[in-house]
Design an enzyme around this catalytic site. Structure first.
Site, PDB file in Angstrom:
ATOM      1  N   ASP A 299      -1.540  -0.750   5.925  1.00  0.00           N
ATOM      2  CA  ASP A 299      -1.551  -0.157   7.364  1.00  0.00           C
ATOM      3  C   ASP A 299      -3.278  -0.043   7.718  1.00  0.00           C
ATOM      4  OD1 ASP A 299      -2.445   1.921   5.300  1.00  0.00           O
ATOM      5  OD2 ASP A 299      -2.074   3.651   6.719  1.00  0.00           O
TER       6      ASP A 299
ATOM      7  N   ASP B 292       1.087  -1.293   0.097  1.00  0.00           N
ATOM      8  CA  ASP B 292       0.036  -0.077   0.195  1.00  0.00           C
ATOM      9  C   ASP B 292       0.894   1.239  -0.094  1.00  0.00           C
ATOM     10  OD1 ASP B 292      -2.577   1.594   0.149  1.00  0.00           O
ATOM     11  OD2 ASP B 292      -1.927   1.588   2.108  1.00  0.00           O
TER      12      ASP B 292
ATOM     13  N   ASP C  83      -0.120   5.305   1.067  1.00  0.00           N
ATOM     14  CA  ASP C  83      -0.184   6.142   1.985  1.00  0.00           C
ATOM     15  C   ASP C  83      -0.238   5.362   3.256  1.00  0.00           C
ATOM     16  OD1 ASP C  83      -0.505   8.493   3.466  1.00  0.00           O
ATOM     17  OD2 ASP C  83      -2.261   8.866   2.166  1.00  0.00           O
TER      18      ASP C  83
END
Length: 410
Positions: A206, A12, A14
């Protein structure tokens, strides 16, 4: 160390590779080390744009990247539509999403009629466009969402995301979209397709309910980076197989992780109350109905409506489905085992039911053998039941006929 266990790393962006306008702690050096070990890198993002924008941003942050390493929800959506040979498509999204479509050789419509309505993000989307798109979907256009994220982080705070427009179109069209981005599987499958056969991949994200859930749906191990909370359920798809604080932890021999073992059921979108009724006649035969939505035989069952008790709900469901008036005698059991209680509907909804099952006796009415929900219905010897049966119903019937020990909790 974790880096030795896998051949490919799906990341991922961001929160994992960068936060705002800076890379995360040691991200560039960690990625360089993975490359030096011969590992494949893929960047997976729900940003509905084309890959060139992502590459440009990564390079500005000092992170090496190639366009063929980037899978965005926009490029993934374009590939899904191209593989299906669909066009023209009407795009409710910004220029990057439109570029992803044209790069995939898809023809664009400026308005309906179209073969697909593709929803990404565009600050200029209007209520009028949503109304026209909903009508086009009702008239047969394929409804496609690049992703369904309701919000995303920004320097201004938490902002509305693509999911807001998607929800408006669901309400207006009465149709669920084909969703491509995380946590759905298309992005992961496309990233995996770019790898050589046999290579083992892991996802690093995240967000448990986007990155981890999506990876596990696709049968891929998942690592959670950061401090996000996990979930109590042992088989919860959103729980990671390992945790790290930074990408450099991939090279720490002290950090270990487990392996994702995919359950036999799909991940449900909701948990809902349900009821079922084992209805016996005077001869001890059981009432079964053959459902029109899947052609399988089963015990009358359904939902609990607002304002109902479970007992009034089962009486109503049996009356509506079979025409019989019944009386509830006792509770057989309460069932929530996801292996048998997760149901996939024809419109792709996936629900996990917590079902109260009751033993019922016929008090009146006339049996309806066919209707909108029923292809056939009748009473059968419990030892000679028609096939095929709904998967959970033999357990309900066996518990209903057990000599004692009720109610069961399963």
């Amino acid at each position: 160390m974790i880096a030795d266990r896998y051949d490919a790393f799906f990341l991922d962006l961001d929160g994992v590779v960068y936060v705002g306008d800076r890379q995360t702690n040691g991200a560039a050096s960690a990625l360089d080390r993975l490359r030096s070990m011969g590992k494949d890198i893929r960047f997976l993002t729900n940003n509905p744009t084309d890959g060139s924008e992502i590459v440009r941003r990564l390079k500005e942050l000092g992170i090496e990247a190639k366009e063929e390493e980037v899978v965005t929800s926009g490029t993934a959506t374009a590939r899904v539509l191209a593989d299906r040979g669909i066009g023209p498509v009407w795009v409710l999204g910004h220029g990057g999403l439109r570029k992803a479509m044209t790069d995939a050789k898809l023809s664009l419509a400026e308005a309906p009629p179209c073969e697909a309505v593709v929803v990404g993000w565009d600050d200029d989307v209007t209520l009028g466009q949503i109304r026209r798109a909903a009508l086009a979907i009702r008239q047969g256009a394929l409804f496609v969402a690049t992703n369904e994220d309701p919000t995303y982080p920004s320097s201004e705070g938490i902002l509305s995301g693509v999911g807001v427009v998607v929800d408006a179109l669901i309400a207006g069209s009465g149709t669920r979209p084909l969703s491509v981005g995380k946590p759905w599987t298309a992005m992961f499958e496309q990233a995996r397709r770019t790898l050589a056969p046999g290579k083992r991949a892991v996802m690093i994200g995240d967000t448990p309910y986007v990155d981890v859930l999506g990876a596990h749906r696709a049968g891929i191990d998942a690592i959670l980076m950061g401090s996000a909370e996990t979930y109590p359920g042992k088989l919860d798809f959103r729980n990671p197989d390992g945790r790290i604080d930074k990408l450099g932890d991939l090279f720490d021999d002290a950090i270990s992780m487990g392996v994702w073992d995919s359950p036999t059921y799909p991940w449900p979108e909701s948990v809902e109350p349900g009821v079922a009724g084992v209805v016996l006649d005077e001869s001890g035969r059981v009432l079964l109905m053959r459902r029109s939505d899947n052609g399988r035989w089963g015990i009358p069952s359904g939902h609990v409506e607002p304002g109902e008790t479970v007992q009034t709900a089962v009486v109503r469901e049996i009356r509506e489905e079979t025409g019989l008036e019944v009386e509830v005698e006792e509770l057989i059991g309460l069932y929530s085992d996801p292996v048998s209680q997760v149901i996939t509907y024809p419109d792709s909804r996936i629900c996990h039911f917590v079902t109260s099952c009751f033993l019922c006796r016929v008090m009146g009415g006339s049996l309806i053998t066919s209707g909108p929900e029923t292809l056939d219905a009748g009473f059968f010897d419990p030892h000679d039941l028609p096939e095929p049966l709904m998967s959970m119903h033999p357990r309900w019937l066996a518990d209903a006929l057990a000599p004692s020990g009720r109610p069961f909790v399963r």
